[in-house]
Design a protein around this motif. Structure first.
Motif, PDB file in Angstrom:
ATOM      1  N   PHE A 182       0.832  -1.204   0.000  1.00 49.18           N
ATOM      2  CA  PHE A 182       0.000   0.000   0.000  1.00 49.18           C
ATOM      3  C   PHE A 182       0.863   1.250   0.000  1.00 49.18           C
ATOM      4  N   ALA A 183       1.930   1.247   0.770  1.00 50.24           N
ATOM      5  CA  ALA A 183       2.824   2.411   0.802  1.00 50.24           C
ATOM      6  C   ALA A 183       3.444   2.645  -0.575  1.00 50.24           C
ATOM      7  N   ASP A 184       3.814   1.567  -1.271  1.00 42.84           N
ATOM      8  CA  ASP A 184       4.362   1.711  -2.624  1.00 42.84           C
ATOM      9  C   ASP A 184       3.319   2.306  -3.569  1.00 42.84           C
ATOM     10  N   TYR A 185       2.105   1.784  -3.483  1.00 43.63           N
ATOM     11  CA  TYR A 185       1.007   2.306  -4.311  1.00 43.63           C
ATOM     12  C   TYR A 185       0.758   3.780  -4.002  1.00 43.63           C
ATOM     13  N   ALA A 186       0.713   4.133  -2.712  1.00 44.37           N
ATOM     14  CA  ALA A 186       0.500   5.524  -2.329  1.00 44.37           C
ATOM     15  C   ALA A 186       1.583   6.412  -2.931  1.00 44.37           C
ATOM     16  N   GLY A 187       2.839   5.954  -2.886  1.00 44.37           N
ATOM     17  CA  GLY A 187       3.926   6.729  -3.459  1.00 44.37           C
ATOM     18  C   GLY A 187       3.744   6.959  -4.946  1.00 44.37           C
ATOM     19  N   ALA A 188       3.237   5.932  -5.655  1.00 46.66           N
ATOM     20  CA  ALA A 188       3.002   6.082  -7.097  1.00 46.66           C
ATOM     21  C   ALA A 188       1.910   7.104  -7.376  1.00 46.66           C
ATOM     22  N   VAL A 189       0.869   7.128  -6.542  1.00 47.91           N
ATOM     23  CA  VAL A 189      -0.210   8.096  -6.736  1.00 47.91           C
ATOM     24  C   VAL A 189       0.262   9.504  -6.376  1.00 47.91           C
ATOM     25  N   PHE A 190       1.040   9.625  -5.300  1.00 50.58           N
ATOM     26  CA  PHE A 190       1.594  10.934  -4.946  1.00 50.58           C
ATOM     27  C   PHE A 190       2.412  11.491  -6.104  1.00 50.58           C
ATOM     28  N   GLU A 191       3.237  10.641  -6.691  1.00 51.78           N
ATOM     29  CA  GLU A 191       4.082  11.088  -7.802  1.00 51.78           C
ATOM     30  C   GLU A 191       3.240  11.414  -9.029  1.00 51.78           C
ATOM     31  N   ARG A 245       4.125   8.570   5.988  1.00 51.28           N
ATOM     32  CA  ARG A 245       5.574   8.738   5.833  1.00 51.28           C
ATOM     33  C   ARG A 245       5.980   8.835   4.374  1.00 51.28           C
ATOM     34  N   ALA A 246       5.278   8.103   3.502  1.00 52.48           N
ATOM     35  CA  ALA A 246       5.597   8.175   2.073  1.00 52.48           C
ATOM     36  C   ALA A 246       5.340   9.570   1.529  1.00 52.48           C
ATOM     37  N   LEU A 247       4.258  10.205   1.962  1.00 47.53           N
ATOM     38  CA  LEU A 247       3.997  11.574   1.512  1.00 47.53           C
ATOM     39  C   LEU A 247       5.045  12.531   2.061  1.00 47.53           C
ATOM     40  N   ARG A 248       5.392  12.398   3.333  1.00 48.69           N
ATOM     41  CA  ARG A 248       6.402  13.286   3.916  1.00 48.69           C
ATOM     42  C   ARG A 248       7.727  13.176   3.158  1.00 48.69           C
ATOM     43  N   ALA A 249       8.045  11.957   2.714  1.00 40.96           N
ATOM     44  CA  ALA A 249       9.321  11.735   2.028  1.00 40.96           C
ATOM     45  C   ALA A 249       9.396  12.471   0.694  1.00 40.96           C
ATOM     46  N   THR A 250       8.231  12.807   0.117  1.00 39.32           N
ATOM     47  CA  THR A 250       8.248  13.525  -1.156  1.00 39.32           C
ATOM     48  C   THR A 250       8.531  15.007  -0.976  1.00 39.32           C
ATOM     49  N   GLY A 251       8.413  15.518   0.252  1.00 40.30           N
ATOM     50  CA  GLY A 251       8.564  16.943   0.487  1.00 40.30           C
ATOM     51  C   GLY A 251       7.341  17.744   0.108  1.00 40.30           C
ATOM     52  N   SER A 252       6.245  17.081  -0.194  1.00 39.55           N
ATOM     53  CA  SER A 252       5.021  17.760  -0.607  1.00 39.55           C
ATOM     54  C   SER A 252       4.444  18.587   0.541  1.00 39.55           C
TER      55      SER A 252
END
Length: 479
Positions: A182-191, A245-252
């Motif tokens: 799920f975290a990987d999927y979330a990262g793909a959607v954030f990007e 945490r995945a969103l925070r890692a993007t700096g968004s």
């Protein structure tokens, strides 16, 4: 876990669902409400208040096999004979995947300031892993861009129950690895959607997945296993924290939080036994999710009730609660019904119910749950992301739908939310469930919750009386 505890868990599952069609108390006549067409202006909301509406992907999109979308557990569940009313599926639903420009125009014409919707995980990753499907991302990018063009703020939910079937085949939410997928999927959607989304919601109603999917079994994946259910709860909470945490890692700069359906729990009588039973019931209904996110610990009484050998207790590893309690920017609250708890740990009906017989109509519960969250967990910004009523809506010969009961229901709940704001609750927005009539999970298409009537044979959209009324509420920013 004791036999008594298992019986109580199943009892909770029967009465503790969101808009799901779960078994519940006998239906009673609708309660009296404020006159539907009373003059506006008595109550004003704060400037810029985010009036909105909500939907979810599987319930409205359709296009189940188009543009690289994979199978979800709801595709499997709804196509299994006997699982949904009339054998209904979300294969076509409200055909939003094709009709999204028309639906966005409807939102603009209603004056919506915010639209809360979900992304279909199997539309982004057909098997729940790997390279994202660009056609899926492009659909949501068009949707988000279209909202901005119409002056509507997107609020995006990452998971609204449509787990890819391939991940279910590998153990689903019982498998700890699903939280990391799920975290990987979330990262793909954030990007993929970038900074066009100002607010993200992680997991929609983990409690409903736990109770309806794994205790009662009338939602996908259709299990009845109390011990598995609360391991699933832990992995859903872990997935939430990993996505934060995945969103925070993007700096968004975007904001993020969970979407929890919260049921205020009240003793059914004045006995000490009822008070004690209510406290534990509240632990399963509310504190299991709130405490882990906001205090970094599961409620001690719930853990004791489950027992040290429960799969939840054995499934917690070092660092999990730290991840789950990663700081959030807001909390999405979904309110539908109160629960009255008896001395034996059962439940009682105190108020009339809607067409969804599990839903007792009690507007003061909105005030109670909003003020309780602020009192117990501090001034975290709140948004109401679901609140609504199913009505026996019919299309009249004059092409109108007179759903006065829904207007009265919403008026009373808006007033309760206004009172909560006056009591210091930092409520930012309110999303009516739902924008459109849609596939209502196990109830199929029998229940209509929308502000907009969908004539399923033609997919024509007709504004109900409640939609016209809500448009005026938004224009007036009050009642």
């Amino acid at each position: 876990m004791s036999i008594l505890s298992r019986r109580h868990l199943l009892r909770r599952a029967a009465l503790s669902a969101d808009a799901t069609g779960a078994p519940g108390p006998t239906r009673a006549p609708a309660p009296p409400t404020a006159e539907a067409d009373a003059p506006a202006g008595a109550l004003r909301f704060p400037p810029g208040f985010g009036w909105g509406a909500a939907t979810s992907a599987y319930q409205i999109e359709g296009a189940a096999k188009e543009d690289g979308r994979g199978e979800s557990i709801w595709d499997t569940f709804s196509r299994t004979p006997g699982r949904t009313r009339n054998g209904d599926t979300g294969d076509v639903a409200a055909d939003h995947y094709r009709r999204w420009p028309e639906d966005l125009d409807l939102m603009r014409d209603l004056g919506l300031r915010s639209y809360r919707f979900s992304v279909s995980w199997p539309r982004i990753q057909a098997d729940g892993t790997g390279r994202p499907n660009q056609r899926g991302l492009d659909f949501y990018r068009r949707l988000v861009d279209g909202l901005h063009e119409r002056g509507i703020a997107p609020m995006v939910t990452l998971f609204h129950w449509d787990l890819p079937q391939a991940l279910q085949d590998a153990g689903g939410w019982e498998n700890r690895d699903t939280a990391y997928r799920f975290a990987d999927y979330a990262g793909a959607v954030f990007e993929g959607l970038g900074d066009q989304v100002p607010v993200w919601l992680t997991i929609n109603e983990p409690k409903t997945v736990v109770q309806n999917g794994y205790l009662w079994g009338h939602h996908a994946p259709g299990r009845q296993d109390a011990d598995a259910a609360y391991l699933v709860a832990h992995h859903l909470q872990l997935a939430h924290g990993l996505a934060v945490r995945a969103l925070r890692a993007t700096g968004s700069p975007a904001r993020i939080g969970p979407a929890l359906n919260l049921h205020p729990c009240y003793p059914a009588d004045d006995t000490a036994a009822a008070a004690a039973a209510t406290r534990l019931y509240d632990g399963y209904e509310n504190r299991l999710y709130l405490d882990s996110i906001f205090t970094g610990a599961y409620p001690a009484d719930v853990l004791a009730d489950l027992g040290p050998d429960s799969r939840l207790v054995r499934g917690i590893t070092d660092g999990d609660l730290e991840i789950i309690s990663s700081p959030v920017d807001l909390l999405a609250v979904q309110y539908y019904t109160p629960i009255y708890v008896t001395a034996s740990g059962g439940t009682a009906q105190r108020w009339p119910t809607s067409e969804a017989e599990w839903q007792q109509i009690y507007p003061d519960g909105m005030y109670d749950i909003l003020t309780r969250v602020t009192r117990d967990y501090g001034p975290v910004p709140l948004t109401v992301t679901e609140n609504g009523l199913p009505c026996p809506d019919t299309l009249g010969a004059d092409d109108t739908v007179d759903d006065a009961g829904r207007i009265g229901f919403l008026r009373d709940h808006f007033a309760a939310a206004h009172r909560a704001i006056g009591a210091g609750v930092p409520l930012e927005s309110y999303h009516v469930w739902s924008l459109l009539d849609n596939f209502e999970w196990a109830e199929g298409y029998d229940q209509r919750w929308g502000l907009v009537y969908v004539d399923y044979p033609t997919q024509r959209r007709i504004l109900k009386r409640s939609a016209h009324w809500y448009r005026q509420v938004i224009a007036d920013n009050g009642l």
